[in-house]
Design a protein around this motif. Structure first.
Motif, PDB file in Angstrom:
ATOM      1  N   GLN A   1       0.814  -1.220   0.000  1.00  0.00           N
ATOM      2  CA  GLN A   1       0.000   0.000   0.000  1.00  0.00           C
ATOM      3  C   GLN A   1       0.846   1.267   0.000  1.00  0.00           C
ATOM      4  OE1 GLN A   1      -2.775  -0.511   3.278  1.00  0.00           O
ATOM      5  NE2 GLN A   1      -4.281  -1.395   1.868  1.00  0.00           N
ATOM      6  N   GLY A   2       1.900   1.274  -0.817  1.00  0.00           N
ATOM      7  CA  GLY A   2       2.730   2.458  -0.955  1.00  0.00           C
ATOM      8  C   GLY A   2       3.645   2.731   0.225  1.00  0.00           C
ATOM      9  N   ARG A   3       3.846   1.737   1.086  1.00  0.00           N
ATOM     10  CA  ARG A   3       4.730   1.904   2.240  1.00  0.00           C
ATOM     11  C   ARG A   3       5.790   0.820   2.234  1.00  0.00           C
ATOM     12  NH1 ARG A   3       3.128   5.816   5.405  1.00  0.00           N
ATOM     13  NH2 ARG A   3       4.554   5.251   7.097  1.00  0.00           N
ATOM     14  N   LYS A   4       6.980   1.163   2.707  1.00  0.00           N
ATOM     15  CA  LYS A   4       8.057   0.190   2.875  1.00  0.00           C
ATOM     16  C   LYS A   4       8.099  -0.187   4.349  1.00  0.00           C
ATOM     17  CE  LYS A   4      12.547   1.132   3.035  1.00  0.00           C
ATOM     18  NZ  LYS A   4      13.918   1.471   2.641  1.00  0.00           N
ATOM     19  N   PHE A   5       7.895  -1.473   4.626  1.00  0.00           N
ATOM     20  CA  PHE A   5       7.938  -2.006   5.985  1.00  0.00           C
ATOM     21  C   PHE A   5       9.307  -2.638   6.219  1.00  0.00           C
ATOM     22  CE2 PHE A   5       3.486  -1.717   5.060  1.00  0.00           C
ATOM     23  CZ  PHE A   5       2.909  -1.366   6.271  1.00  0.00           C
ATOM     24  N   ASP A   6       9.884  -2.352   7.370  1.00  0.00           N
ATOM     25  CA  ASP A   6      11.191  -2.867   7.752  1.00  0.00           C
ATOM     26  C   ASP A   6      11.023  -3.546   9.110  1.00  0.00           C
ATOM     27  OD1 ASP A   6      13.881  -3.367   8.080  1.00  0.00           O
ATOM     28  OD2 ASP A   6      14.474  -1.258   8.215  1.00  0.00           O
ATOM     29  N   ALA A   7      11.336  -4.844   9.175  1.00  0.00           N
ATOM     30  CA  ALA A   7      11.167  -5.609  10.413  1.00  0.00           C
ATOM     31  C   ALA A   7      12.504  -6.154  10.883  1.00  0.00           C
ATOM     32  CB  ALA A   7      10.185  -6.760  10.193  1.00  0.00           C
TER      33      ALA A   7
END
Length: 124
Positions: A92-98
């Motif tokens: 959804q247009g976001r970069k997730f970093d875990a």
């Protein structure tokens, strides 16, 4: 006498306008309650990613099983991470970093698990 009572903390910060997870983290003996406030993001434990250090004789050992976490977005992207690893995915247009620091499950009478992870997101 009694059973081990859960301890630790977790938090979730969400964008006021979209409800997207901006930053979340766990230092707890479970993920209980986190997914209920995540919205489009879920975090599940994944067992069997690493061999058991105690083989088939796991009762009452001090060696934990290393487990993994599956970070999943409703849009479809996901990533599986064992302890000591980091990964990213787009949704959804976001970069997730875990980042997963600790993901351990102990085998003994009244034993526990211990999880430490954090996830954040920024516009992609």
């Amino acid at each position: 006498m009694g059973h081990h009572i859960g301890e630790g903390e977790w938090f979730v910060l969400k964008a006021a306008d979209t409800g997207e997870v901006l930053l979340a983290g766990v230092a707890h003996d479970s993920n209980f309650g986190v997914n209920e406030v995540f919205g489009a993001l879920t975090v599940d434990t994944v067992e069997g990613m690493c061999p058991l250090p105690c083989g088939s004789e796991c009762f009452d050992t001090s060696d934990p099983e290393r487990i993994a976490f599956r970070f999943v977005h409703d849009e479809g992207p996901s990533i599986e991470l064992v302890d000591g690893t980091r990964g990213e995915f787009l949704a959804q247009g976001r970069k997730f970093d875990a980042v997963v620091s600790t993901a351990e499950k102990y085998y003994c009478l009244n034993c526990w698990s211990w999880y430490v992870w954090v996830i954040g997101s920024v516009p992609a």
